[in-house]
Design a protein around this motif. Structure first.
Motif, PDB file in Angstrom:
ATOM      1  N   CYS A  70     -53.326 -19.769  -7.520  1.00 33.81           N
ATOM      2  CA  CYS A  70     -52.365 -20.639  -6.850  1.00 33.81           C
ATOM      3  C   CYS A  70     -51.106 -20.789  -7.686  1.00 33.81           C
ATOM      4  CB  CYS A  70     -53.000 -22.002  -6.573  1.00 33.81           C
ATOM      5  SG  CYS A  70     -51.874 -23.167  -5.808  1.00 33.81           S
ATOM      6  N   THR A  71     -51.262 -21.003  -8.973  1.00 36.79           N
ATOM      7  CA  THR A  71     -50.115 -21.148  -9.867  1.00 36.79           C
ATOM      8  C   THR A  71     -49.289 -19.871  -9.897  1.00 36.79           C
ATOM      9  OG1 THR A  71     -51.351 -22.696 -11.237  1.00 36.79           O
ATOM     10  CG2 THR A  71     -49.422 -21.662 -12.235  1.00 36.79           C
ATOM     11  N   ILE A  72     -49.948 -18.745  -9.968  1.00 37.37           N
ATOM     12  CA  ILE A  72     -49.244 -17.460 -10.015  1.00 37.37           C
ATOM     13  C   ILE A  72     -48.472 -17.236  -8.721  1.00 37.37           C
ATOM     14  CG2 ILE A  72     -49.628 -14.957  -9.980  1.00 37.37           C
ATOM     15  CD1 ILE A  72     -51.919 -15.542 -12.041  1.00 37.37           C
ATOM     16  N   LYS A  73     -49.064 -17.558  -7.603  1.00 39.42           N
ATOM     17  CA  LYS A  73     -48.396 -17.329  -6.329  1.00 39.42           C
ATOM     18  C   LYS A  73     -47.248 -18.303  -6.098  1.00 39.42           C
ATOM     19  CE  LYS A  73     -50.739 -16.114  -2.686  1.00 39.42           C
ATOM     20  NZ  LYS A  73     -51.731 -16.093  -1.606  1.00 39.42           N
TER      21      LYS A  73
ATOM     22  N   HIS B  79     -45.750 -20.839  -8.380  1.00 40.20           N
ATOM     23  CA  HIS B  79     -44.776 -21.122  -9.431  1.00 40.20           C
ATOM     24  C   HIS B  79     -44.108 -19.861  -9.976  1.00 40.20           C
ATOM     25  CE1 HIS B  79     -45.761 -25.326  -9.443  1.00 40.20           C
ATOM     26  NE2 HIS B  79     -47.048 -25.013  -9.503  1.00 40.20           N
ATOM     27  N   LEU B  80     -44.842 -18.780 -10.022  1.00 41.02           N
ATOM     28  CA  LEU B  80     -44.243 -17.535 -10.504  1.00 41.02           C
ATOM     29  C   LEU B  80     -43.694 -16.685  -9.361  1.00 41.02           C
ATOM     30  CD1 LEU B  80     -46.817 -16.517 -13.278  1.00 41.02           C
ATOM     31  CD2 LEU B  80     -44.710 -17.817 -13.522  1.00 41.02           C
ATOM     32  N   GLY B  81     -43.964 -17.074  -8.127  1.00 40.54           N
ATOM     33  CA  GLY B  81     -43.427 -16.371  -6.970  1.00 40.54           C
ATOM     34  C   GLY B  81     -44.016 -14.999  -6.746  1.00 40.54           C
ATOM     35  N   TYR B  82     -45.233 -14.798  -7.182  1.00 39.79           N
ATOM     36  CA  TYR B  82     -45.872 -13.489  -7.111  1.00 39.79           C
ATOM     37  C   TYR B  82     -46.826 -13.476  -5.921  1.00 39.79           C
ATOM     38  CZ  TYR B  82     -47.614  -9.155  -9.079  1.00 39.79           C
ATOM     39  OH  TYR B  82     -47.933  -7.851  -9.278  1.00 39.79           O
ATOM     40  N   THR B  83     -46.368 -12.984  -4.769  1.00 42.52           N
ATOM     41  CA  THR B  83     -47.182 -13.056  -3.553  1.00 42.52           C
ATOM     42  C   THR B  83     -47.714 -11.700  -3.083  1.00 42.52           C
ATOM     43  OG1 THR B  83     -45.163 -12.946  -2.229  1.00 42.52           O
ATOM     44  CG2 THR B  83     -46.035 -15.137  -2.740  1.00 42.52           C
ATOM     45  N   TYR B  84     -47.165 -10.621  -3.593  1.00 45.56           N
ATOM     46  CA  TYR B  84     -47.651  -9.301  -3.194  1.00 45.56           C
ATOM     47  C   TYR B  84     -47.345  -8.289  -4.298  1.00 45.56           C
ATOM     48  CZ  TYR B  84     -42.740  -8.739  -1.938  1.00 45.56           C
ATOM     49  OH  TYR B  84     -41.374  -8.706  -1.980  1.00 45.56           O
ATOM     50  N   PHE B  85     -48.021  -7.161  -4.250  1.00 48.76           N
ATOM     51  CA  PHE B  85     -47.817  -6.110  -5.246  1.00 48.76           C
ATOM     52  C   PHE B  85     -46.622  -5.250  -4.857  1.00 48.76           C
ATOM     53  CE2 PHE B  85     -52.371  -7.028  -5.698  1.00 48.76           C
ATOM     54  CZ  PHE B  85     -52.380  -7.358  -7.048  1.00 48.76           C
TER      55      PHE B  85
ATOM     56  N   MET C  97     -48.992  -9.442 -14.877  1.00 41.36           N
ATOM     57  CA  MET C  97     -48.818 -10.745 -14.261  1.00 41.36           C
ATOM     58  C   MET C  97     -49.744 -11.779 -14.901  1.00 41.36           C
ATOM     59  SD  MET C  97     -50.371 -12.471 -11.102  1.00 41.36           S
ATOM     60  CE  MET C  97     -51.362 -11.074 -10.788  1.00 41.36           C
ATOM     61  N   PHE C  98     -50.992 -11.410 -15.182  1.00 45.71           N
ATOM     62  CA  PHE C  98     -51.920 -12.333 -15.821  1.00 45.71           C
ATOM     63  C   PHE C  98     -51.553 -12.581 -17.286  1.00 45.71           C
ATOM     64  CE2 PHE C  98     -54.838 -11.287 -12.274  1.00 45.71           C
ATOM     65  CZ  PHE C  98     -54.999 -12.586 -11.826  1.00 45.71           C
ATOM     66  N   ILE C  99     -50.995 -11.595 -17.964  1.00 42.62           N
ATOM     67  CA  ILE C  99     -50.512 -11.811 -19.326  1.00 42.62           C
ATOM     68  C   ILE C  99     -49.379 -12.833 -19.309  1.00 42.62           C
ATOM     69  CG2 ILE C  99     -49.262 -10.727 -21.243  1.00 42.62           C
ATOM     70  CD1 ILE C  99     -50.958  -8.204 -20.718  1.00 42.62           C
ATOM     71  N   ALA C 100     -48.470 -12.703 -18.343  1.00 41.57           N
ATOM     72  CA  ALA C 100     -47.368 -13.668 -18.228  1.00 41.57           C
ATOM     73  C   ALA C 100     -47.905 -15.063 -17.947  1.00 41.57           C
ATOM     74  CB  ALA C 100     -46.414 -13.232 -17.123  1.00 41.57           C
ATOM     75  N   TYR C 101     -48.903 -15.173 -17.091  1.00 39.59           N
ATOM     76  CA  TYR C 101     -49.500 -16.476 -16.793  1.00 39.59           C
ATOM     77  C   TYR C 101     -50.145 -17.076 -18.043  1.00 39.59           C
ATOM     78  CZ  TYR C 101     -52.862 -19.914 -15.151  1.00 39.59           C
ATOM     79  OH  TYR C 101     -53.589 -21.057 -14.996  1.00 39.59           O
TER      80      TYR C 101
ATOM     81  N   LEU D  41     -49.464 -16.431 -21.208  1.00 32.94           N
ATOM     82  CA  LEU D  41     -48.422 -16.816 -22.161  1.00 32.94           C
ATOM     83  C   LEU D  41     -47.752 -18.121 -21.733  1.00 32.94           C
ATOM     84  CD1 LEU D  41     -46.735 -13.409 -23.014  1.00 32.94           C
ATOM     85  CD2 LEU D  41     -48.047 -14.879 -24.540  1.00 32.94           C
ATOM     86  N   LYS D  42     -47.519 -18.281 -20.446  1.00 27.99           N
ATOM     87  CA  LYS D  42     -46.934 -19.516 -19.932  1.00 27.99           C
ATOM     88  C   LYS D  42     -47.853 -20.696 -20.238  1.00 27.99           C
ATOM     89  CE  LYS D  42     -45.237 -21.593 -15.639  1.00 27.99           C
ATOM     90  NZ  LYS D  42     -45.759 -22.888 -15.952  1.00 27.99           N
ATOM     91  N   ARG D  43     -49.141 -20.529 -20.023  1.00 31.64           N
ATOM     92  CA  ARG D  43     -50.096 -21.600 -20.331  1.00 31.64           C
ATOM     93  C   ARG D  43     -50.141 -21.894 -21.818  1.00 31.64           C
ATOM     94  NH1 ARG D  43     -55.920 -22.256 -18.408  1.00 31.64           N
ATOM     95  NH2 ARG D  43     -55.585 -24.183 -19.502  1.00 31.64           N
ATOM     96  N   LEU D  44     -50.110 -20.859 -22.622  1.00 29.03           N
ATOM     97  CA  LEU D  44     -50.141 -21.036 -24.067  1.00 29.03           C
ATOM     98  C   LEU D  44     -48.927 -21.826 -24.541  1.00 29.03           C
ATOM     99  CD1 LEU D  44     -51.574 -20.338 -26.752  1.00 29.03           C
ATOM    100  CD2 LEU D  44     -50.140 -18.312 -26.838  1.00 29.03           C
ATOM    101  N   LEU D  45     -47.755 -21.507 -23.993  1.00 31.98           N
ATOM    102  CA  LEU D  45     -46.546 -22.225 -24.379  1.00 31.98           C
ATOM    103  C   LEU D  45     -46.531 -23.647 -23.840  1.00 31.98           C
ATOM    104  CD1 LEU D  45     -43.878 -19.408 -24.082  1.00 31.98           C
ATOM    105  CD2 LEU D  45     -44.839 -20.420 -26.156  1.00 31.98           C
ATOM    106  N   ASP D  46     -47.238 -23.911 -22.751  1.00 33.71           N
ATOM    107  CA  ASP D  46     -47.368 -25.283 -22.258  1.00 33.71           C
ATOM    108  C   ASP D  46     -48.279 -26.103 -23.166  1.00 33.71           C
ATOM    109  OD1 ASP D  46     -45.695 -24.866 -20.129  1.00 33.71           O
ATOM    110  OD2 ASP D  46     -47.302 -24.558 -18.666  1.00 33.71           O
ATOM    111  N   ILE D  47     -49.281 -25.457 -23.736  1.00 29.85           N
ATOM    112  CA  ILE D  47     -50.237 -26.156 -24.601  1.00 29.85           C
ATOM    113  C   ILE D  47     -49.664 -26.343 -26.003  1.00 29.85           C
ATOM    114  CG2 ILE D  47     -52.503 -25.971 -25.706  1.00 29.85           C
ATOM    115  CD1 ILE D  47     -53.417 -24.483 -23.136  1.00 29.85           C
ATOM    116  N   LEU D  48     -49.102 -25.272 -26.557  1.00 29.59           N
ATOM    117  CA  LEU D  48     -48.522 -25.314 -27.901  1.00 29.59           C
ATOM    118  C   LEU D  48     -47.009 -25.116 -27.814  1.00 29.59           C
ATOM    119  CD1 LEU D  48     -50.971 -22.938 -29.783  1.00 29.59           C
ATOM    120  CD2 LEU D  48     -50.960 -25.423 -29.875  1.00 29.59           C
TER     121      LEU D  48
END
Length: 75
Positions: A27-30, A32-38, A53-57, A59-66
């Motif tokens: 849900c977050t990827i679709k 907030h990141l606007g990723y709806t299709y390949f 796309m999952f690496i970007a997600y 990294l985004k989570r990691l930067l939100d935590i730290l």
């Protein structure tokens, strides 16, 4: 297929919990990141696109935590 269906029915509580855990990143990827299709075609290209796309997600989570300074300090 019958074995898989039988196993799923026996462990339905585990599958429901997993569904709740897994749906949030998608849900977050679709949304907030606007990723709806390949954008690419072919299984290898789609796999590479999905992986990036999952690496970007992550990294985004990691930067939100730290914060960035904490991340640099910990490495």
């Amino acid at each position: 297929m019958e074995k898989v269906n039988a196993k799923t029915m026996v462990h339905q509580d585990i599958y429901k919990q997993r569904c709740c855990i897994v749906e949030h990143p998608f849900c977050t990827i679709k949304q907030h990141l606007g990723y709806t299709y390949f954008l690419r075609q072919g299984i290898e290209n789609v796999d590479a696109e999905c992986t990036s796309m999952f690496i970007a997600y992550n990294l985004k989570r990691l930067l939100d935590i730290l914060s960035v300074p904490e991340l640099i300090k910990s490495s």
